[in-house]
Design an enzyme around this catalytic site. Structure first.
Site, PDB file in Angstrom:
ATOM      1  N   CYS A 114     -36.336  15.122  44.658  1.00 34.27           N
ATOM      2  CA  CYS A 114     -36.938  15.487  43.368  1.00 34.27           C
ATOM      3  C   CYS A 114     -36.127  16.535  42.605  1.00 34.27           C
ATOM      4  O   CYS A 114     -36.354  16.752  41.414  1.00 34.27           O
ATOM      5  CB  CYS A 114     -38.361  15.985  43.581  1.00 34.27           C
ATOM      6  SG  CYS A 114     -39.401  14.801  44.442  1.00 34.27           S
ATOM      7  N   HIS A 256     -40.780  20.242  37.715  1.00 35.60           N
ATOM      8  CA  HIS A 256     -40.833  18.900  38.321  1.00 35.60           C
ATOM      9  C   HIS A 256     -42.289  18.449  38.344  1.00 35.60           C
ATOM     10  O   HIS A 256     -43.180  19.213  38.735  1.00 35.60           O
ATOM     11  CB  HIS A 256     -40.257  18.946  39.741  1.00 35.60           C
ATOM     12  CG  HIS A 256     -40.617  17.752  40.565  1.00 35.60           C
ATOM     13  ND1 HIS A 256     -40.428  16.475  40.106  1.00 35.60           N
ATOM     14  CD2 HIS A 256     -41.179  17.649  41.789  1.00 35.60           C
ATOM     15  CE1 HIS A 256     -40.852  15.623  41.021  1.00 35.60           C
ATOM     16  NE2 HIS A 256     -41.321  16.303  42.056  1.00 35.60           N
ATOM     17  N   ASN A 286     -45.641  11.145  40.127  1.00 38.16           N
ATOM     18  CA  ASN A 286     -44.426  11.829  40.550  1.00 38.16           C
ATOM     19  C   ASN A 286     -43.277  10.813  40.551  1.00 38.16           C
ATOM     20  O   ASN A 286     -43.273   9.884  41.353  1.00 38.16           O
ATOM     21  CB  ASN A 286     -44.656  12.401  41.954  1.00 38.16           C
ATOM     22  CG  ASN A 286     -43.453  13.162  42.487  1.00 38.16           C
ATOM     23  OD1 ASN A 286     -42.362  13.100  41.926  1.00 38.16           O
ATOM     24  ND2 ASN A 286     -43.652  13.872  43.590  1.00 38.16           N
TER      25      ASN A 286
END
Ligand code: ACO
Length: 329
Positions: A114, A256, A286
């Site tokens: 990520c 994020h 996500n």
């Protein structure tokens, strides 16, 4: 002479198919209420069966190039962040280059989960610092749906597919958004808390063998949560301090997009008012390395981020890796 690193264009792409929480209720034992209160996610995009990471990256990259007023043939480097590459070999960056019909550029994939976009931005800065004529396509693309165990409600409700891109070159201050600074970090001793092991050389499959649960994303949610909040806040404080800035100097925080509770916790700890914290996790879930450029591009299109804003971008992901970018728009 100081090199100034300018972001020339942004782009994003999300596959057409949208999967809502109600759709997930039909697949696993979950509820819109559980997913919404625990994560803030309402829906996510899912790639078509014939879409790979490079297909989505190509779409996002075309938008970024058009936004920059550049042709793909001007690029000198393609840096692609992904943990769901088209294949082990060739790299997804090489596949993107092939799609553009260009040759000769340096092409490389970055594996930082990520944190991939900020790691890739720092790689771009490195190339530009070594050769100021470099014109770098930074693109991140994830087809996480291929690495989802659709029978595991603890993971499959959290993720989505998307791609995002930006073009980075040298330039003069004021010519465009400028990357003022970046910090990267990692702690490999915590790697087992978030894994996609299957198919790697430690968890290889033999011919004809079916994949096991290790083929899919697996993580210990509470541990990830704790480390994510602590490390994203820590690295933000470091990058601000090193640049002689304080929290109040940040106009917009774009963390994020893992889930709303993490985003909210980071915003609160950094004392940035909720109305200045950008989130689109409700519509994307996500999307790992793609989450930051998708969020950045939406924040610009909706004028959540305006010219003159100081934007702070913390990320956290498997590895563990974490990073922060400070951008002056
Ligand atoms: N629907 C309904 N119930 C569920 C679901 C679901 N989708 N998933 C789990 N549950 C149940 C569990 O089985 C458990 O039930 P039990 O108490 O009967 O055993 C209960 O809900 C609580 O489960 P927890 O895992 O403890 O739930 P928690 O409150 O910790 O929330 C979450 C889970 C959202 C994953 C949270 O830990 C989190 O936000 N973690 C960090 C984010 C994360 O891990 N992201 C992964 C990628 S990493 C990154 O991008 C940084």
């Amino acid at each position: 002479m100081n090199t100034h690193f300018i972001l020339r264009g942004f782009g994003r792409y999300a596959p057409e198919r949208v999967m809502t929480n109600a759709d997930l209720e039909k697949i696993v034992d979950t509820s819109d209420e559980w997913i919404t209160t625990r994560t803030g996610i309402k829906e996510r995009h899912i790639a078509a069966d014939d879409q790979a990471a490079s297909d989505m990256a190509y779409e996002a990259a075309k938008v970024a190039l058009a936004d920059a007023g550049m042709d793909a043939s001007e690029l000198t480097h393609i840096v692609c962040g992904t943990f769901t590459p088209d294949a082990m070999v060739p790299s997804t960056a090489c596949r993107i280059q092939e799609k553009f019909g260009i040759k000769g550029q340096a092409c490389v994939d970055i594996a930082a989960a990520c944190s991939g976009f900020v790691y890739a931005l720092e790689t771009a800065r490195g190339y530009i610092a070594l050769n100021p004529d470099s014109k770098v396509l930074v693109v991140t693309s994830e087809v996480i749906s291929r690495r989802m165990n659709w029978e595991d409600r603890t993971t499959c409700v959290l993720f989505g597919d998307a791609a995002g891109a930006a073009i980075v070159t040298a330039g003069e201050p004021g010519e465009g958004p400028e990357i003022k600074d970046i910090r990267l970090a990692a702690d490999g001793s915590l790697g087992d808390l978030l894994t996609v092991n299957g198919g790697g050389s430690r968890y290889a499959y033999k011919l004809g063998e079916t994949v096991g649960e290790e083929f899919f994303v697996q993580f210990q949610g509470r541990e990830v949560f704790k480390h994510a909040v602590r490390n994203m806040c820590g690295i933000c404080e470091t990058v601000l301090k090193d640049n002689g800035m304080v929290k109040a100097d940040v106009d917009v925080l774009i963390p994020h997009q893992a889930n709303w509770r993490i985003i909210d916790a980071v915003g609160r700890k950094l004392e940035i008012p909720a109305e200045r914290v950008f989130s689109n996790v409700d519509r994307y879930g996500n999307t790992s390395a793609a989450s930051v450029p998708v969020a950045l591009s939406e924040a610009l299109d909706t004028e959540f981020v305006k010219k003159g804003d100081t934007v702070l971008i913390p990320t956290f992901g498997g590895g563990f890796t974490w990073a922060a970018a400070l951008i002056q728009f």
